[in-house]
Design an enzyme around this catalytic site. Structure first.
Site, PDB file in Angstrom:
ATOM      1  N   HIS A  91       0.892  -1.033   0.017  1.00 28.02           N
ATOM      2  CA  HIS A  91       0.020  -0.118  -0.008  1.00 28.02           C
ATOM      3  C   HIS A  91       0.991   1.116   0.142  1.00 28.02           C
ATOM      4  O   HIS A  91       1.938   1.311   0.776  1.00 28.02           O
ATOM      5  CB  HIS A  91      -0.787  -0.112   1.268  1.00 28.02           C
ATOM      6  N   GLU A 163      -3.742   2.056  -7.469  1.00 33.82           N
ATOM      7  CA  GLU A 163      -4.268   3.157  -6.378  1.00 33.82           C
ATOM      8  C   GLU A 163      -3.201   4.361  -6.723  1.00 33.82           C
ATOM      9  O   GLU A 163      -2.244   4.434  -6.374  1.00 33.82           O
ATOM     10  CB  GLU A 163      -3.946   2.793  -4.928  1.00 33.82           C
TER      11      GLU A 163
END
Ligand code: PEP
Length: 247
Positions: A91, A163
């Site tokens: 992430h 993302e």
């Protein structure tokens, strides 16, 4: 809809009582979408126990080491011991705030695959990289380095989440065209690396997805689902999002 995903990323939010309350809301809820929650280590067992069996419960990270003198770390072996076999790796908050580079992400991916984890592997460019026209080069690098030595028969255990860093937690989603181009590029890049793989690797989009923009975003055919941060923290908002996605 069975090939679609909606995964909540709760980050460092929600306490025991919030989780119990959240789970009550979803007790008799069945969806055609693959649902999941990425939650903090401490609450993984609680979430797994309280949510329907069909939901996949993901750790948000694990150590690049298996065991040993690494104070404060949690290994994938410990997660396995607690019956957790799903995890989110790479992430952007871990990359940026905790200095996880592509090589560390790759070590974690290889370790997870060795212990039969199903992984969500996050990639995405920063605003500066996008403005410098480096988006595709960055994505290609993250894919090639992150998946280094991942074999043909292992790649089906990975879902990719695109993302863009500038869209995370900012309220500004990427446009449908930006998402289409990036996800299409990611899928082609994966196909080039793993030409023999029959099953397509799902690619999700994450970055300020909410119940207002889901109607537009869900129409982007190449996108297999969404990773959702802020809009997954309130049970009503998350349920609304699922229902709108299903419709
Ligand atoms: C995330 O951090 O994975 C994310 C998608 O966050 P948000 O939805 O808040 O942008």
């Amino acid at each position: 809809m069975k090939n679609k995903y909606l995964i909540a990323n709760w980050k460092m939010n929600l306490l025991s009582k919030d989780i119990t309350d959240f789970s009550e809301y979803f007790k008799n809820f069945h969806s055609k979408i693959n649902l999941g929650i990425c939650c903090n280590f401490l609450y993984l067992e609680q979430v797994k126990k309280l949510f329907p069996k069909s939901w996949n419960i993901y750790a948000q990270n694990y150590s690049e080491f298996l065991d040993g003198a690494y104070t404060g770390e949690t290994s994938c072996l410990m997660l396995k011991d607690k019956k957790i076999s799903h995890a989110l790796i790479g992430h952007s908050e871990r990359r940026n705030l905790f200095l996880e580079n592509n090589s560390k992400v790759n070590t974690k991916i290889l370790l997870g695959l060795k212990y039969d984890f199903k992984l969500i592997f996050c990639i995405g460019e920063t605003l500066e990289q996008r403005q410098n026209n480096e988006t595709y080069q960055v994505l290609e690098n993250q894919i090639k380095l992150g998946l280094l030595s991942v074999k043909n028969n292992e790649i089906s255990n990975i879902i990719i989440a695109y993302e863009p860093v500038w869209a995370i937690n900012t309220g500004i989603s990427a446009t449908d065209e930006e998402i289409f181009l990036a996800v299409d590029f990611i899928k082609k890049t994966i196909k080039n690396i793993y030409p023999e793989t029959k099953e397509a690797i799902p690619v999700l989009y994450g970055g300020s997805v909410n119940d207002k923009n889901i109607d537009v975003l869900k129409k982007i055919a190449v996108v297999d689902g969404f990773l959702v941060g802020s809009s997954s923290l309130k049970k009503e908002a998350f349920l609304n999002l699922i229902k709108k996605y299903e419709k």
